[in-house]
Write a protein that holds these residues in place. Structure first.
Motif, PDB file in Angstrom:
ATOM      1  N   ASP A  14       0.807  -1.208   0.000  1.00 10.62           N
ATOM      2  CA  ASP A  14       0.000   0.000   0.000  1.00 10.62           C
ATOM      3  C   ASP A  14       0.841   1.259   0.000  1.00 10.62           C
ATOM      4  N   CYS A  44       3.818   3.648  -1.924  1.00 11.14           N
ATOM      5  CA  CYS A  44       4.341   3.961  -3.254  1.00 11.14           C
ATOM      6  C   CYS A  44       5.787   3.485  -3.370  1.00 11.14           C
ATOM      7  N   GLN A  96       1.546   6.806   1.084  1.00 11.40           N
ATOM      8  CA  GLN A  96       0.395   5.916   1.074  1.00 11.40           C
ATOM      9  C   GLN A  96      -0.311   5.980  -0.280  1.00 11.40           C
ATOM     10  N   LEU A  97      -0.644   4.799  -0.826  1.00 14.95           N
ATOM     11  CA  LEU A  97      -1.338   4.733  -2.104  1.00 14.95           C
ATOM     12  C   LEU A  97      -2.842   4.766  -1.896  1.00 14.95           C
ATOM     13  N   GLN A  98      -3.541   5.329  -2.856  1.00 16.25           N
ATOM     14  CA  GLN A  98      -4.995   5.365  -2.824  1.00 16.25           C
ATOM     15  C   GLN A  98      -5.554   4.332  -3.800  1.00 16.25           C
ATOM     16  N   LYS A  99      -6.663   3.710  -3.429  1.00 23.17           N
ATOM     17  CA  LYS A  99      -7.300   2.744  -4.312  1.00 23.17           C
ATOM     18  C   LYS A  99      -7.880   3.461  -5.524  1.00 23.17           C
ATOM     19  N   LYS A 100      -7.713   2.860  -6.675  1.00 23.52           N
ATOM     20  CA  LYS A 100      -8.186   3.482  -7.902  1.00 23.52           C
ATOM     21  C   LYS A 100      -8.912   2.466  -8.792  1.00 23.52           C
ATOM     22  N   ARG A 105      -3.562   0.998  -7.714  1.00 20.74           N
ATOM     23  CA  ARG A 105      -3.275   1.975  -6.679  1.00 20.74           C
ATOM     24  C   ARG A 105      -2.752   3.255  -7.329  1.00 20.74           C
ATOM     25  N   TYR A 106      -3.019   4.379  -6.656  1.00 28.99           N
ATOM     26  CA  TYR A 106      -2.597   5.679  -7.160  1.00 28.99           C
ATOM     27  C   TYR A 106      -1.873   6.439  -6.067  1.00 28.99           C
ATOM     28  N   CYS A 107      -0.755   7.036  -6.431  1.00 29.31           N
ATOM     29  CA  CYS A 107       0.016   7.828  -5.485  1.00 29.31           C
ATOM     30  C   CYS A 107      -0.258   9.306  -5.730  1.00 29.31           C
ATOM     31  N   ASN A 131       0.143   5.778 -11.373  1.00 24.44           N
ATOM     32  CA  ASN A 131      -0.681   4.607 -11.115  1.00 24.44           C
ATOM     33  C   ASN A 131       0.203   3.373 -11.023  1.00 24.44           C
ATOM     34  N   PHE A 132      -0.188   2.441 -10.165  1.00 19.58           N
ATOM     35  CA  PHE A 132       0.556   1.212  -9.991  1.00 19.58           C
ATOM     36  C   PHE A 132      -0.407   0.032 -10.056  1.00 19.58           C
TER      37      PHE A 132
END
Length: 202
Positions: A95, A97, A103-107, A132-134, A140-141
């Motif tokens: 979770d 980056c 912290q990554l955000q759900k995308k 996931r998005y930073c 984006n990951f």
């Protein structure tokens, strides 16, 4: 008697005559060589496949590649959750980056459909990749699909089975294509890609 009673002039004239004769012989030989290059060793009866130098063919208007506008393609179609034999949820490896540690955000979810086989019968597998998005890096990951080569349409197990059937058991390409549901052209592309991977590893 020499012209103007001059022996030197007579020798010069003889030399000129000899050189002119030699030039004429060389021109004739060169003409024969050019004719052979153009028509071949059998003259006008030479087949076109054996012509040493073929005439340039004027290229006509090239047709555009791909199907016509609005034409339904015949490529491999992706499958959704309803058409898949198995759906695999793939969670993010972390979770945080990998670039900056934030912290990554759900995308949402990114779907990746492939063909794979657990035994002899291929099955349609749909991977649901947790993206996931930073917000710090603005990147984006997406996690990698397990057991699948990058950008591959087919799973590693299916590829291994096809290679084993063709190179180890010597099955014909057509029979392998019927068994695993992959066209012969796609199978050859798979084999070439695996051969390239093997060369890179060595």
């Amino acid at each position: 008697m020499a012209i103007n009673n001059c022996c030197l002039c007579l020798d010069k004239q003889r030399k000129i005559d000899e050189l002119e004769d030699e030039i004429n012989r060389l021109k004739q030989a060169l003409g024969r060589i050019k004719q052979n290059e153009k028509e071949g060793f059998f003259g006008s009866s030479t087949p076109s496949s054996q012509l040493p130098v073929k005439a340039n063919v004027q290229e006509g208007e090239k047709r555009p590649k791909g199907g016509r506008l609005g034409h339904n393609g015949w490529g491999r179609k992706s499958h959704d959750g309803l058409g898949a034999d198995r759906v695999v949820e793939v969670e993010a490896e972390s979770d945080l980056c990998p670039e900056c540690g934030h912290q990554l955000q759900k995308k949402g979810i990114e779907q990746r459909s492939i063909l794979d086989t657990s035994s002899t019968k291929p099955e349609k597998v749909l991977f649901r990749l947790s993206k996931r998005y930073c917000p710090h890096c603005h990147k984006n990951f997406t996690p990698r699909v397990p057991g699948v080569l990058p950008k591959s349409l087919y799973g590693n197990q299916l590829i291994a089975n096809a290679i084993t059937m063709y190179y180890l058991f010597g099955l014909p390409m057509g029979r392998i294509s019927e068994n695993i549901g992959v066209g012969p052209g796609s199978l050859m592309d798979i084999f070439h890609r695996c051969a390239g991977i093997d060369r890179k590893s060595t």
